[in-house]
Design a protein around this motif. Structure first.
Motif, short mmCIF file in Angstrom:
data_model
loop_
_atom_site.label_atom_id
_atom_site.label_comp_id
_atom_site.label_asym_id
_atom_site.label_seq_id
_atom_site.Cartn_x
_atom_site.Cartn_y
_atom_site.Cartn_z
N LYS A 28 5.21 -22.72 -26.67
CA LYS A 28 5.61 -21.43 -27.23
C LYS A 28 5.37 -21.39 -28.74
O LYS A 28 5.75 -22.32 -29.45
N LEU A 29 4.71 -20.32 -29.19
CA LEU A 29 4.62 -20.07 -30.61
C LEU A 29 5.11 -18.65 -30.86
O LEU A 29 4.97 -17.78 -29.99
N GLN A 71 2.26 -19.52 -24.96
CA GLN A 71 3.06 -18.31 -24.79
C GLN A 71 3.42 -17.77 -26.16
O GLN A 71 3.95 -18.50 -27.01
N LEU A 72 3.11 -16.51 -26.40
CA LEU A 72 3.33 -15.90 -27.71
C LEU A 72 4.57 -15.02 -27.68
O LEU A 72 4.62 -14.01 -26.98
N LEU A 73 5.58 -15.41 -28.46
CA LEU A 73 6.75 -14.58 -28.70
C LEU A 73 6.48 -13.75 -29.96
O LEU A 73 5.70 -14.16 -30.80
N GLN A 74 7.16 -12.62 -30.12
CA GLN A 74 6.92 -11.84 -31.32
C GLN A 74 8.20 -11.20 -31.83
O GLN A 74 9.05 -10.75 -31.05
N PHE A 75 8.34 -11.21 -33.15
CA PHE A 75 9.54 -10.70 -33.79
C PHE A 75 9.17 -9.89 -35.03
O PHE A 75 8.20 -10.21 -35.72
N ASP A 76 9.97 -8.89 -35.31
CA ASP A 76 9.77 -8.02 -36.47
C ASP A 76 10.52 -8.59 -37.67
O ASP A 76 11.75 -8.65 -37.67
N ALA A 91 13.63 -17.64 -32.42
CA ALA A 91 12.42 -18.26 -31.89
C ALA A 91 12.67 -19.69 -31.45
O ALA A 91 12.25 -20.10 -30.36
N VAL A 92 13.35 -20.47 -32.29
CA VAL A 92 13.59 -21.87 -31.92
C VAL A 92 14.59 -21.96 -30.77
O VAL A 92 14.49 -22.86 -29.93
N ASP A 93 15.53 -21.01 -30.71
CA ASP A 93 16.46 -20.98 -29.58
C ASP A 93 15.72 -20.77 -28.26
O ASP A 93 16.17 -21.22 -27.20
N GLN A 94 14.58 -20.06 -28.35
CA GLN A 94 13.77 -19.78 -27.15
C GLN A 94 12.70 -20.85 -26.92
O GLN A 94 11.88 -20.71 -26.03
#
Length: 416
Positions: A28-29, A71-76, A91-94
């Motif tokens: 995950k990134l 897997q790409l996570l995304q945050f604003d 992000a690190v929690d996920q």
């Protein structure tokens, strides 16, 4: 708490690819950059570039000969250090092992690096990398360098050196004004502009200087009036996003034909259209590549595939290469363990679409080429391709290798 965005179709496709491969591990990134507010359009463009590369890598099998999918996570980030740090924690929690960022500005990226430093110290075995594609404060790979941070863009000093080398051969530049956003990067663009322009051309006069709030000025007419009153023929500005397009608009409305020296605004949405709408003013900027550049078949092929897949214009090889270098490091390390991946990134030479690039081990600064170019009318020769539906594109002025622009560093890397 930061808003976790709904996935774009491209990013969603990446997740679906991961979900279908039950026998594979998932790496995950997390993408953390502005996806709302005055620079939200810039953040969306950056996200699409990163998501395309992630999806393409997965289609090629991912990392470690097909054992690992991304897997790409995304945050604003909302252009906020506080929001970005909250996003980092989410992000690190996920389970994210790497953060891709850069479009929020150097102060925000610095806050993310500090968050990673703290987290990694407290959580051995769960370390996280910061991959910075656009924030170019030399301090990030200088005095404030971190083993966990890697910069995949040329820094401010490198970019300004390229522009100053061009200005050295441009005698019509005589009087320069410095107008910049009032934050770390804006102040540094002005500082390096003064230093390196003066070295290249001791005859140049600096006739004025001003800083303005980032993303909050709606009318640059008063600033342009001051530039005109100072008798400037050129402006050193680190503005980007709407701060650049509004500045160009105000300059044109005042009838000024100024030359602007900038780092990356030419690739931002609306900039070419703003120049083309008036036919006045010249924007000279520097990047690792520009659309329509001659002699770049690999980027041309990538741009064509990207447009076919996303429906959008390709703008930035460095954003595309950031996750690709990460996968190359995972393959080199033979592991997804963060410390091993970081060590593999150090001194990694990567055959990118703009040619071989090298991640300098001593400070984690990527050495990649820089091309000085100017937005200009299409002439079929020096400007081959129109952009943003206009008859304006990009004219190459000069090109320099990463080694030619490399600077010394004050980094004293502390390695685990």
């Amino acid at each position: 708490m930061p808003i976790r965005r709904t996935f774009t179709p491209l990013a969603l496709a990446t997740l679906m690819t991961c979900g279908g491969a039950h026998a594979q591990e998932t790496y995950k990134l997390a993408y953390i950059d502005p996806l709302s507010g005055p620079f939200g359009n810039v953040g969306e463009i950056m996200l699409t570039h990163v998501a395309y590369a992630v999806d393409d890598l997965n289609n090629q099998g991912g990392a470690l000969k097909g054992q690992i999918k991304l897997q790409l996570l995304q945050f604003d980030s909302k252009l906020s250090a506080q929001e970005s740090q909250s996003a980092f924690q989410s992000a690190v929690d996920q389970g994210a092992k790497a953060i891709v960022t850069g479009g929020s500005g150097s102060s925000v990226v610095a806050a993310l690096i500090q968050a990673a430093n703290r987290w990694n110290q407290r959580n051995p075995g769960k370390e996280v990398l910061i991959l910075n594609h656009s924030s170019i404060d030399p301090e990030l790979t200088g005095k404030a360098c971190s083993f966990w941070h890697f910069q995949t863009e040329a820094n401010t000093a490198m970019k300004m050196k390229a522009i100053a080398n061009f200005v050295k051969k441009t005698p019509e530049i005589r009087k320069t004004y410095l107008l910049n956003q009032d934050y770390a990067h804006g102040r540094q663009w002005a500082s390096y502009g003064k230093q390196l322009f003066a070295l290249a051309r001791p005859d140049i006069q600096f006739v004025g200087e001003a800083l303005h709030p980032i993303g909050r000025v709606k009318d640059f007419a008063p600033y342009v009036a001051n530039i005109k009153a100072a008798g400037a023929d050129s402006v050193i500005t680190g503005n980007w996003g709407q701060d650049m397009t509004l500045l160009l608009k105000a300059s044109a409305e005042a009838g000024e034909n100024l030359r602007f020296f900038n780092h990356s605004a030419g690739s931002m949405p609306g900039t070419v259209a703003a120049v083309a709408a008036t036919g006045t003013g010249q924007l000279t900027w520097v990047a690792e590549w520009h659309p329509g550049q001659a002699g770049t078949p690999q980027v041309d092929a990538l741009a064509k595939a990207y447009k076919a897949r996303t429906g959008k214009d390709f703008l930035s090889p460095r954003m595309d290469l950031t996750p690709r270098m990460l996968v190359a490091a995972i393959d080199k390390a033979g592991s997804t363990e963060t410390v091993k991946v970081a060590r593999a990134l150090e001194d990694l030479t990567f055959d990118s679409t703009v040619g071989p690039v090298r991640m300098r081990a001593e400070d984690h600064q990527l050495l990649l080429p820089q091309v000085v170019n100017t937005i200009a009318p299409v002439d079929g020769k020096s400007v081959r391709v129109g952009w943003e539906g206009t008859r304006y594109g990009f004219r190459t002025e000069a090109a320099y290798s990463g080694n030619e622009l490399a600077q010394g560093t004050e980094c004293k890397m502390q390695r685990p």
